[in-house]
Enzyme design. Structure first.
Site, PDB file in Angstrom:
ATOM      1  N   LYS A  13       0.832  -1.217   0.000  1.00 33.88           N
ATOM      2  CA  LYS A  13       0.000   0.000   0.000  1.00 33.88           C
ATOM      3  C   LYS A  13       0.862   1.261   0.000  1.00 33.88           C
ATOM      4  O   LYS A  13       0.620   2.185  -0.764  1.00 33.88           O
ATOM      5  CB  LYS A  13      -0.904   0.048   1.254  1.00 33.88           C
ATOM      6  CG  LYS A  13      -1.848  -1.120   1.385  1.00 33.88           C
ATOM      7  CD  LYS A  13      -2.714  -1.002   2.636  1.00 33.88           C
ATOM      8  CE  LYS A  13      -1.943  -1.008   3.946  1.00 33.88           C
ATOM      9  NZ  LYS A  13      -1.239  -2.273   4.246  1.00 33.88           N
ATOM     10  N   ARG A  88      -9.047   1.409   8.928  1.00 35.53           N
ATOM     11  CA  ARG A  88      -8.668   0.029   9.205  1.00 35.53           C
ATOM     12  C   ARG A  88      -9.763  -0.712   9.968  1.00 35.53           C
ATOM     13  O   ARG A  88      -9.596  -1.892  10.276  1.00 35.53           O
ATOM     14  CB  ARG A  88      -7.407   0.023  10.053  1.00 35.53           C
ATOM     15  CG  ARG A  88      -6.151  -0.377   9.308  1.00 35.53           C
ATOM     16  CD  ARG A  88      -5.038  -0.378  10.332  1.00 35.53           C
ATOM     17  NE  ARG A  88      -3.885  -1.084   9.940  1.00 35.53           N
ATOM     18  CZ  ARG A  88      -2.819  -0.532   9.357  1.00 35.53           C
ATOM     19  NH1 ARG A  88      -2.816   0.730   9.032  1.00 35.53           N
ATOM     20  NH2 ARG A  88      -1.760  -1.273   9.094  1.00 35.53           N
ATOM     21  N   ARG A 127      11.569  -5.973   4.660  1.00 39.94           N
ATOM     22  CA  ARG A 127      11.277  -4.536   4.564  1.00 39.94           C
ATOM     23  C   ARG A 127      12.280  -3.731   5.385  1.00 39.94           C
ATOM     24  O   ARG A 127      12.603  -4.095   6.503  1.00 39.94           O
ATOM     25  CB  ARG A 127       9.857  -4.257   5.069  1.00 39.94           C
ATOM     26  CG  ARG A 127       9.586  -2.759   5.241  1.00 39.94           C
ATOM     27  CD  ARG A 127       8.135  -2.392   5.123  1.00 39.94           C
ATOM     28  NE  ARG A 127       7.320  -2.870   6.220  1.00 39.94           N
ATOM     29  CZ  ARG A 127       6.006  -2.668   6.293  1.00 39.94           C
ATOM     30  NH1 ARG A 127       5.374  -2.023   5.326  1.00 39.94           N
ATOM     31  NH2 ARG A 127       5.316  -3.136   7.312  1.00 39.94           N
ATOM     32  N   ARG A 160      11.578  -2.382  11.113  1.00 38.38           N
ATOM     33  CA  ARG A 160      10.614  -1.900  12.120  1.00 38.38           C
ATOM     34  C   ARG A 160      10.395  -2.947  13.195  1.00 38.38           C
ATOM     35  O   ARG A 160      10.317  -4.135  12.903  1.00 38.38           O
ATOM     36  CB  ARG A 160       9.277  -1.575  11.439  1.00 38.38           C
ATOM     37  CG  ARG A 160       9.252  -0.199  10.818  1.00 38.38           C
ATOM     38  CD  ARG A 160       8.080   0.003   9.875  1.00 38.38           C
ATOM     39  NE  ARG A 160       6.807  -0.525  10.362  1.00 38.38           N
ATOM     40  CZ  ARG A 160       5.685  -0.475   9.650  1.00 38.38           C
ATOM     41  NH1 ARG A 160       5.664   0.075   8.452  1.00 38.38           N
ATOM     42  NH2 ARG A 160       4.578  -0.974  10.137  1.00 38.38           N
ATOM     43  N   ARG A 171      -0.514  -9.097  13.360  1.00 41.97           N
ATOM     44  CA  ARG A 171      -1.052  -8.044  12.495  1.00 41.97           C
ATOM     45  C   ARG A 171      -1.919  -8.640  11.399  1.00 41.97           C
ATOM     46  O   ARG A 171      -2.927  -8.046  11.002  1.00 41.97           O
ATOM     47  CB  ARG A 171       0.098  -7.217  11.922  1.00 41.97           C
ATOM     48  CG  ARG A 171       0.763  -6.385  13.014  1.00 41.97           C
ATOM     49  CD  ARG A 171       2.093  -5.852  12.588  1.00 41.97           C
ATOM     50  NE  ARG A 171       1.961  -4.940  11.465  1.00 41.97           N
ATOM     51  CZ  ARG A 171       2.976  -4.595  10.677  1.00 41.97           C
ATOM     52  NH1 ARG A 171       4.164  -5.099  10.870  1.00 41.97           N
ATOM     53  NH2 ARG A 171       2.775  -3.746   9.712  1.00 41.97           N
TER      54      ARG A 171
HETATM   55  P1  ADP Z   1       2.261  -1.764   3.239  1.00 43.59           P
HETATM   56  O1  ADP Z   1       2.286  -0.266   3.189  1.00 43.59           O
HETATM   57  O2  ADP Z   1       1.058  -2.358   2.587  1.00 43.59           O
HETATM   58  O3  ADP Z   1       2.496  -2.296   4.597  1.00 43.59           O
HETATM   59  P2  ADP Z   1       4.847  -1.615   1.832  1.00 43.59           P
HETATM   60  O4  ADP Z   1       4.568  -0.718   0.672  1.00 43.59           O
HETATM   61  O5  ADP Z   1       5.634  -1.071   2.944  1.00 43.59           O
HETATM   62  O6  ADP Z   1       3.474  -2.279   2.352  1.00 43.59           O
HETATM   63  O7  ADP Z   1       5.577  -2.914   1.258  1.00 43.59           O
HETATM   64  C1  ADP Z   1       5.958  -3.998   2.115  1.00 43.59           C
HETATM   65  C2  ADP Z   1       7.343  -4.532   1.673  1.00 43.59           C
HETATM   66  O8  ADP Z   1       7.238  -5.158   0.403  1.00 43.59           O
HETATM   67  C3  ADP Z   1       8.389  -3.425   1.502  1.00 43.59           C
HETATM   68  O9  ADP Z   1       9.646  -3.966   1.865  1.00 43.59           O
HETATM   69  C4  ADP Z   1       8.336  -3.101   0.025  1.00 43.59           C
HETATM   70  O10 ADP Z   1       9.588  -2.575  -0.436  1.00 43.59           O
HETATM   71  C5  ADP Z   1       8.043  -4.466  -0.589  1.00 43.59           C
HETATM   72  N1  ADP Z   1       7.194  -4.408  -1.787  1.00 43.59           N
HETATM   73  C6  ADP Z   1       6.232  -3.499  -2.103  1.00 43.59           C
HETATM   74  N2  ADP Z   1       5.655  -3.781  -3.290  1.00 43.59           N
HETATM   75  C7  ADP Z   1       6.253  -4.924  -3.734  1.00 43.59           C
HETATM   76  C8  ADP Z   1       6.084  -5.739  -4.912  1.00 43.59           C
HETATM   77  N3  ADP Z   1       5.159  -5.453  -5.841  1.00 43.59           N
HETATM   78  N4  ADP Z   1       6.863  -6.834  -5.018  1.00 43.59           N
HETATM   79  C9  ADP Z   1       7.780  -7.134  -4.063  1.00 43.59           C
HETATM   80  N5  ADP Z   1       8.005  -6.422  -2.936  1.00 43.59           N
HETATM   81  C10 ADP Z   1       7.244  -5.328  -2.771  1.00 43.59           C
HETATM   82  P1  ADP Z   2       1.384  -1.724   7.617  1.00 39.73           P
HETATM   83  O1  ADP Z   2       0.540  -1.259   6.505  1.00 39.73           O
HETATM   84  O2  ADP Z   2       2.710  -2.188   7.162  1.00 39.73           O
HETATM   85  O3  ADP Z   2       0.670  -2.664   8.524  1.00 39.73           O
HETATM   86  P2  ADP Z   2       1.234   0.855   8.986  1.00 39.73           P
HETATM   87  O4  ADP Z   2       2.413   1.724   8.957  1.00 39.73           O
HETATM   88  O5  ADP Z   2       0.065   1.228   8.153  1.00 39.73           O
HETATM   89  O6  ADP Z   2       1.759  -0.588   8.636  1.00 39.73           O
HETATM   90  O7  ADP Z   2       0.722   0.682  10.482  1.00 39.73           O
HETATM   91  C1  ADP Z   2       1.590   0.323  11.537  1.00 39.73           C
HETATM   92  C2  ADP Z   2       0.810   0.219  12.825  1.00 39.73           C
HETATM   93  O8  ADP Z   2       0.265   1.518  13.171  1.00 39.73           O
HETATM   94  C3  ADP Z   2      -0.400  -0.702  12.790  1.00 39.73           C
HETATM   95  O9  ADP Z   2      -0.054  -2.047  13.034  1.00 39.73           O
HETATM   96  C4  ADP Z   2      -1.267  -0.099  13.912  1.00 39.73           C
HETATM   97  O10 ADP Z   2      -0.782  -0.461  15.184  1.00 39.73           O
HETATM   98  C5  ADP Z   2      -1.026   1.393  13.736  1.00 39.73           C
HETATM   99  N1  ADP Z   2      -2.019   2.008  12.834  1.00 39.73           N
HETATM  100  C6  ADP Z   2      -1.764   2.598  11.625  1.00 39.73           C
HETATM  101  N2  ADP Z   2      -2.898   3.040  11.065  1.00 39.73           N
HETATM  102  C7  ADP Z   2      -3.921   2.728  11.931  1.00 39.73           C
HETATM  103  C8  ADP Z   2      -5.331   2.885  11.918  1.00 39.73           C
HETATM  104  N3  ADP Z   2      -5.964   3.458  10.874  1.00 39.73           N
HETATM  105  N4  ADP Z   2      -6.030   2.434  12.994  1.00 39.73           N
HETATM  106  C9  ADP Z   2      -5.423   1.863  14.037  1.00 39.73           C
HETATM  107  N5  ADP Z   2      -4.111   1.651  14.102  1.00 39.73           N
HETATM  108  C10 ADP Z   2      -3.336   2.073  13.062  1.00 39.73           C
END
Ligand code: ADP
Ligand code: ADP
Ligand code: ZN
Length: 213
Positions: A13, A88, A127, A160, A171
């Protein structure tokens, strides 16, 4: 244009939201980034949020909703934004919907980046994040130019705390219980679009652009 990114943690995302923000010149609003910036700066909000984030749990709705509504009320969001990590939960989506309706506005697209659970744990352990500018890399798939260093701002990259495999499992469970119902919520509103998130990030982006244009 107002866009929501949906998908499991690690689905990509944030990666896609940054590219959308750049192409369409709208702010990328990530609640996770806002919380992490607060943790880094040692604010009260950051300390409260950290308690939940470290366990892979969601930060309570009351806290999260307020942060988000304040952010999208800022001047730079008046022509739209891409929300990454919000909503979320169904209550979060309902509050957002109500706030937008009061302004005569609505979400244009909810983009669901679809990646099966099997792929997620692997992605998360690779990541690497820049806590200064919010950039995200992957040690195999999307490496920085220099190992361990952010291309954008030169700061050190970190794994992280919540990307450790034990926490990722929590998660994912939280995602299925609390966030996945949003797929039905936005389908009912006629704005849900699903893309395959397992392909190369450029191909995911191409699929998204063809939806948005
Ligand atoms: P989210 O915001 O949904 O948690 P991220 O954008 O941070 O996800 O992506 C999660 C991990 O996967 C990161 O290390 C990112 O660099 C990698 N990633 C993102 N898109 C792709 C893809 N299409 N193929 C492989 N790895 C990806
Ligand atoms: P990812 O997409 O990789 O799970 P985020 O950076 O979006 O990670 O979120 C990291 C953490 O921050 C989540 O696991 C949660 O604890 C908190 N968080 C982020 N956005 C929200 C939300 N909209 N509601 C509740 N908790 C959130
Ligand atoms: Zn950086």
């Amino acid at each position: 244009m107002k866009i929501i990114m949906l998908g499991a943690p690690g689905a990509g995302k944030g990666t896609q939201a940054k590219m959308i923000a750049e192409k369409y010149q709208i702010p990328h609003v990530s609640t996770g980034d806002i919380f992490r910036a607060n943790i880094k700066n040692g604010t009260e909000l950051g300390m409260e949020a950290k308690k939940y984030m470290d366990q892979g749990l969601l930060v309570p709705d009351e806290l999260t909703v307020k942060i988000l509504l304040d952010r999208v009320a800022q001047e730079d969001c008046k022509n739209g934004y891409v929300l990454d990590g919000f909503p979320r939960t169904i209550p979060q989506a309902e509050v957002l919907d109500k706030a937008l309706t009061e302004l005569g506005e609505k979400i244009d697209y909810a983009i669901n980046v679809d990646v099966p659970d099997e792929n997620i744990v692997k992605r998360m352990s690779g990541r690497r994040a820049c806590l200064s500018c919010g950039a995200t890399y992957h040690i195999e798939h999307i490496p920085p130019r220099q190992e361990g260093v952010c291309d954008g701002c030169g700061q050190s990259l970190v794994l992280r705390d919540d990307d450790k495999p034990e926490t990722v499992q929590n998660r994912l469970k939280v995602y299925h219980d609390q966030t996945q119902p949003l797929i039905d919520f936005y389908t009912a509103k006629g704005v849900l679009r699903t893309v395959d998130g397992t392909v190369d990030m450029k191909d995911v982006f191409e699929a998204i652009v063809s939806i948005l244009s």
